[in-house]
Design a protein around this motif. Structure first.
Motif, PDB file in Angstrom:
ATOM      1  N   ASP A 178       0.801  -1.212   0.000  1.00  0.00           N
ATOM      2  CA  ASP A 178       0.000   0.000   0.000  1.00  0.00           C
ATOM      3  C   ASP A 178       0.840   1.272   0.000  1.00  0.00           C
ATOM      4  OD1 ASP A 178       1.037  -0.477   2.457  1.00  0.00           O
ATOM      5  OD2 ASP A 178      -0.755   0.057   3.596  1.00  0.00           O
ATOM      6  N   SER A 179       2.126   1.195  -0.338  1.00  0.00           N
ATOM      7  CA  SER A 179       2.984   2.373  -0.329  1.00  0.00           C
ATOM      8  C   SER A 179       4.044   2.233  -1.414  1.00  0.00           C
ATOM      9  CB  SER A 179       3.647   2.560   1.042  1.00  0.00           C
ATOM     10  OG  SER A 179       4.467   1.439   1.337  1.00  0.00           O
ATOM     11  N   PRO A 180       4.498   3.357  -1.984  1.00  0.00           N
ATOM     12  CA  PRO A 180       5.526   3.290  -3.028  1.00  0.00           C
ATOM     13  C   PRO A 180       6.916   3.149  -2.430  1.00  0.00           C
ATOM     14  CG  PRO A 180       4.865   5.557  -2.688  1.00  0.00           C
ATOM     15  CD  PRO A 180       3.986   4.726  -1.800  1.00  0.00           C
ATOM     16  N   LEU A 181       7.868   2.811  -3.288  1.00  0.00           N
ATOM     17  CA  LEU A 181       9.276   2.706  -2.903  1.00  0.00           C
ATOM     18  C   LEU A 181       9.984   3.971  -3.356  1.00  0.00           C
ATOM     19  CD1 LEU A 181      11.701   1.114  -1.797  1.00  0.00           C
ATOM     20  CD2 LEU A 181      11.976   0.119  -4.072  1.00  0.00           C
ATOM     21  N   VAL A 182      10.598   4.691  -2.435  1.00  0.00           N
ATOM     22  CA  VAL A 182      11.249   5.968  -2.715  1.00  0.00           C
ATOM     23  C   VAL A 182      12.726   5.846  -2.375  1.00  0.00           C
ATOM     24  CG1 VAL A 182      11.316   8.436  -2.212  1.00  0.00           C
ATOM     25  CG2 VAL A 182       9.126   7.231  -2.232  1.00  0.00           C
ATOM     26  N   LEU A 183      13.584   6.124  -3.359  1.00  0.00           N
ATOM     27  CA  LEU A 183      15.030   6.202  -3.163  1.00  0.00           C
ATOM     28  C   LEU A 183      15.432   7.660  -3.309  1.00  0.00           C
ATOM     29  CD1 LEU A 183      16.190   3.125  -5.285  1.00  0.00           C
ATOM     30  CD2 LEU A 183      15.716   3.217  -2.839  1.00  0.00           C
ATOM     31  N   GLN A 184      15.992   8.240  -2.275  1.00  0.00           N
ATOM     32  CA  GLN A 184      16.274   9.669  -2.246  1.00  0.00           C
ATOM     33  C   GLN A 184      17.723   9.911  -1.865  1.00  0.00           C
ATOM     34  OE1 GLN A 184      13.628  11.858   0.260  1.00  0.00           O
ATOM     35  NE2 GLN A 184      14.532  13.836  -0.192  1.00  0.00           N
ATOM     36  N   SER A 185      18.348  10.892  -2.537  1.00  0.00           N
ATOM     37  CA  SER A 185      19.729  11.253  -2.250  1.00  0.00           C
ATOM     38  C   SER A 185      19.892  12.753  -2.479  1.00  0.00           C
ATOM     39  CB  SER A 185      20.688  10.469  -3.150  1.00  0.00           C
ATOM     40  OG  SER A 185      22.023  10.907  -2.960  1.00  0.00           O
ATOM     41  N   ASP A 186      20.834  13.346  -1.743  1.00  0.00           N
ATOM     42  CA  ASP A 186      21.093  14.774  -1.909  1.00  0.00           C
ATOM     43  C   ASP A 186      21.768  15.076  -3.239  1.00  0.00           C
ATOM     44  OD1 ASP A 186      19.993  15.206   0.544  1.00  0.00           O
ATOM     45  OD2 ASP A 186      21.906  15.210   1.617  1.00  0.00           O
ATOM     46  N   ARG A 187      22.461  14.111  -3.830  1.00  0.00           N
ATOM     47  CA  ARG A 187      23.163  14.350  -5.099  1.00  0.00           C
ATOM     48  C   ARG A 187      22.541  13.539  -6.231  1.00  0.00           C
ATOM     49  NH1 ARG A 187      29.626  14.742  -3.452  1.00  0.00           N
ATOM     50  NH2 ARG A 187      29.390  16.498  -2.001  1.00  0.00           N
ATOM     51  N   ASN A 188      22.732  12.240  -6.227  1.00  0.00           N
ATOM     52  CA  ASN A 188      22.125  11.400  -7.246  1.00  0.00           C
ATOM     53  C   ASN A 188      21.932   9.999  -6.688  1.00  0.00           C
ATOM     54  OD1 ASN A 188      24.686  10.102  -7.409  1.00  0.00           O
ATOM     55  ND2 ASN A 188      25.361  11.577  -8.933  1.00  0.00           N
ATOM     56  N   VAL A 189      21.147   9.223  -7.412  1.00  0.00           N
ATOM     57  CA  VAL A 189      20.886   7.828  -7.071  1.00  0.00           C
ATOM     58  C   VAL A 189      21.446   6.977  -8.207  1.00  0.00           C
ATOM     59  CG1 VAL A 189      19.144   6.084  -6.599  1.00  0.00           C
ATOM     60  CG2 VAL A 189      18.844   8.402  -5.736  1.00  0.00           C
ATOM     61  N   THR A 190      22.339   6.063  -7.884  1.00  0.00           N
ATOM     62  CA  THR A 190      23.002   5.225  -8.880  1.00  0.00           C
ATOM     63  C   THR A 190      22.742   3.767  -8.550  1.00  0.00           C
ATOM     64  OG1 THR A 190      24.749   6.879  -9.182  1.00  0.00           O
ATOM     65  CG2 THR A 190      25.188   4.661 -10.001  1.00  0.00           C
ATOM     66  N   VAL A 191      22.290   3.031  -9.542  1.00  0.00           N
ATOM     67  CA  VAL A 191      22.046   1.591  -9.416  1.00  0.00           C
ATOM     68  C   VAL A 191      22.996   0.885 -10.373  1.00  0.00           C
ATOM     69  CG1 VAL A 191      20.361  -0.260  -9.581  1.00  0.00           C
ATOM     70  CG2 VAL A 191      19.644   2.006  -8.823  1.00  0.00           C
ATOM     71  N   ASN A 192      23.848   0.015  -9.856  1.00  0.00           N
ATOM     72  CA  ASN A 192      24.845  -0.691 -10.649  1.00  0.00           C
ATOM     73  C   ASN A 192      24.515  -2.174 -10.723  1.00  0.00           C
ATOM     74  OD1 ASN A 192      26.320   1.684 -10.981  1.00  0.00           O
ATOM     75  ND2 ASN A 192      27.561   1.307  -9.167  1.00  0.00           N
ATOM     76  N   ALA A 193      24.816  -2.770 -11.850  1.00  0.00           N
ATOM     77  CA  ALA A 193      24.686  -4.214 -12.051  1.00  0.00           C
ATOM     78  C   ALA A 193      26.046  -4.755 -12.471  1.00  0.00           C
ATOM     79  CB  ALA A 193      23.635  -4.526 -13.118  1.00  0.00           C
ATOM     80  N   ARG A 194      26.500  -5.803 -11.797  1.00  0.00           N
ATOM     81  CA  ARG A 194      27.813  -6.377 -12.061  1.00  0.00           C
ATOM     82  C   ARG A 194      27.681  -7.870 -12.324  1.00  0.00           C
ATOM     83  NH1 ARG A 194      31.816  -2.743 -10.554  1.00  0.00           N
ATOM     84  NH2 ARG A 194      31.079  -0.985  -9.298  1.00  0.00           N
ATOM     85  N   ASN A 195      28.680  -8.416 -13.012  1.00  0.00           N
ATOM     86  CA  ASN A 195      28.689  -9.849 -13.282  1.00  0.00           C
ATOM     87  C   ASN A 195      29.395 -10.586 -12.161  1.00  0.00           C
ATOM     88  OD1 ASN A 195      31.330  -9.123 -13.701  1.00  0.00           O
ATOM     89  ND2 ASN A 195      31.308  -9.489 -15.904  1.00  0.00           N
ATOM     90  N   HIS A 196      29.621 -11.883 -12.334  1.00  0.00           N
ATOM     91  CA  HIS A 196      30.232 -12.683 -11.280  1.00  0.00           C
ATOM     92  C   HIS A 196      31.690 -12.307 -11.032  1.00  0.00           C
ATOM     93  CE1 HIS A 196      31.304 -14.677 -15.063  1.00  0.00           C
ATOM     94  NE2 HIS A 196      32.334 -15.168 -14.434  1.00  0.00           N
ATOM     95  N   MET A 197      32.306 -11.603 -11.992  1.00  0.00           N
ATOM     96  CA  MET A 197      33.698 -11.168 -11.821  1.00  0.00           C
ATOM     97  C   MET A 197      33.794  -9.764 -11.225  1.00  0.00           C
ATOM     98  SD  MET A 197      35.309 -12.612 -15.392  1.00  0.00           S
ATOM     99  CE  MET A 197      36.964 -12.064 -14.893  1.00  0.00           C
ATOM    100  N   GLY A 198      32.656  -9.145 -10.921  1.00  0.00           N
ATOM    101  CA  GLY A 198      32.667  -7.810 -10.346  1.00  0.00           C
ATOM    102  C   GLY A 198      32.740  -6.690 -11.360  1.00  0.00           C
ATOM    103  N   GLN A 199      32.667  -6.997 -12.647  1.00  0.00           N
ATOM    104  CA  GLN A 199      32.738  -5.975 -13.680  1.00  0.00           C
ATOM    105  C   GLN A 199      31.378  -5.327 -13.868  1.00  0.00           C
ATOM    106  OE1 GLN A 199      34.187  -8.022 -17.114  1.00  0.00           O
ATOM    107  NE2 GLN A 199      36.272  -8.262 -16.322  1.00  0.00           N
ATOM    108  N   LEU A 200      31.393  -4.017 -14.142  1.00  0.00           N
ATOM    109  CA  LEU A 200      30.159  -3.254 -14.299  1.00  0.00           C
ATOM    110  C   LEU A 200      29.521  -3.569 -15.649  1.00  0.00           C
ATOM    111  CD1 LEU A 200      28.345  -1.061 -13.031  1.00  0.00           C
ATOM    112  CD2 LEU A 200      29.698   0.632 -14.262  1.00  0.00           C
ATOM    113  N   THR A 201      28.289  -4.070 -15.634  1.00  0.00           N
ATOM    114  CA  THR A 201      27.578  -4.409 -16.869  1.00  0.00           C
ATOM    115  C   THR A 201      26.431  -3.451 -17.160  1.00  0.00           C
ATOM    116  OG1 THR A 201      26.160  -5.941 -15.621  1.00  0.00           O
ATOM    117  CG2 THR A 201      28.157  -6.845 -16.641  1.00  0.00           C
TER     118      THR A 201
END
Length: 312
Positions: free
Chosen positions: A113-136
């Motif tokens: 019954d409520s939304p999901l809010v991600l808040q930051s004073d600068r920016n919000v960054t979502v990263n996805a990496r593979n099994h080797m830790g490399q940014l995909t």
């Protein structure tokens, strides 16, 4: 045997005498000037010991009070602390939560019954990496722009899951039924545009315009321009070319009008009442393709009015 028995009796007598002498020495009165040495901790050592014991007791009381206060403030319970609750499905956070270090989780979802809010004073960054830790893949929501770095970006419909918008290195695909541009200046394309159909909204005009350059429409099997319920207008500042290299230009209409055509006049004809009342003209063509009008007569008058072709 008698000799050994006599020796034992003598040893017993000597032991008895030594015991009596020792007992008599212990019962002798002590001298009055004998020195006494007290046993224990006295003086400044005793005061220091009491002070350290008191300090230790105060420290223990303060630590106990601080521990109780922290438990009270942080709201420690059996299920967790503060807004954090440990459940069978995972960890549940109530209210606003701040993370100062990276957060590694498998799934984040809000309550039903409520939304999901991600808040930051600068920016919000979502990263996805593979099994080797490399940014995909990376999604950054900043104050000035929203940036997505990935091999392919897709926007799908919630109902049937069809692709509404996709972008990759090869091109951009728009899968929506309608592409609507609401800007006053329309859509501006720096290079060519490929589309099988361009249509305006109902009761709206479709306008293709190039203010400073030419407008070119090309197709290997033909270009069809249709206005089923309105007029079709093509206007330009200098010249309008209709060219067919192998076929023909076919004009099919109830009425074909060519306005503002020049009217030729023969040198022998003199202006008069009959010439001013001329309402029927003949359509003539110059060798270069220019059209002009010539007053109609019993025969063709194009040759007598060909001065238009000389100045064209």
């Amino acid at each position: 045997m008698d000799r050994s028995t006599n020796l034992d009796i003598e040893e017993l007598k000597m032991t008895r005498e030594q015991y009596i002498l020792a007992t008599q020495q212990n019962n002798l009165p002590r001298a009055e000037n004998a020195q006494l040495y007290p046993v224990g901790i006295y003086g400044w050592r005793k005061r220091c010991l009491y002070f350290f014991v008191l300090l230790l007791l105060v420290t223990m009381i303060v630590n106990l009070a601080m521990t109780i206060w922290i438990l009270k403030v942080m709201n420690f319970t059996v299920d967790g602390m503060g807004n954090l609750r440990v459940t069978k499905k995972g960890i549940r956070l109530e209210g606003i939560s701040e993370f100062l270090l990276p957060l590694y989780v498998k799934e984040i979802h809000s309550r039903k019954d409520s939304p999901l809010v991600l808040q930051s004073d600068r920016n919000v960054t979502v990263n996805a990496r593979n099994h080797m830790g490399q940014l995909t893949g990376q999604l950054t929501v900043g104050a000035d722009a929203v940036e997505a770095q990935c091999k392919r970006f897709e926007v799908r419909a919630s109902e049937d899951g069809r692709v509404l918008f996709s972008a990759d290195e090869d091109g951009i695909t728009i899968g929506a039924e309608k592409l609507k541009v609401t800007g006053t200046e329309g859509a501006v394309f720096g290079h060519s545009v490929e589309t099988p159909h361009i249509r305006a909204e109902p009761s709206q005009d479709l306008r293709l315009e190039s203010p400073t350059r030419s407008l070119i429409m090309e197709a290997p099997r033909g270009v069809q321009v249709s206005a089923a319920a309105g007029d079709f207008k093509a206007a330009c500042r200098k010249e309008l070319h209709l060219q067919s290299t192998e076929g023909e230009i076919f004009l099919n209409a109830d009425t074909i009008r060519l306005g503002n055509l020049p009217t030729g006049s023969s040198s022998s004809s003199s202006p008069g009442p009959s010439h001013s009342r001329q309402t029927v003209h003949e359509l003539c063509v110059c060798p270069n393709g220019k059209l002009y009008l010539s007053p109609a007569g019993a025969g063709s008058t194009c040759q007598s009015s060909s001065n238009i072709c000389l100045w064209s």
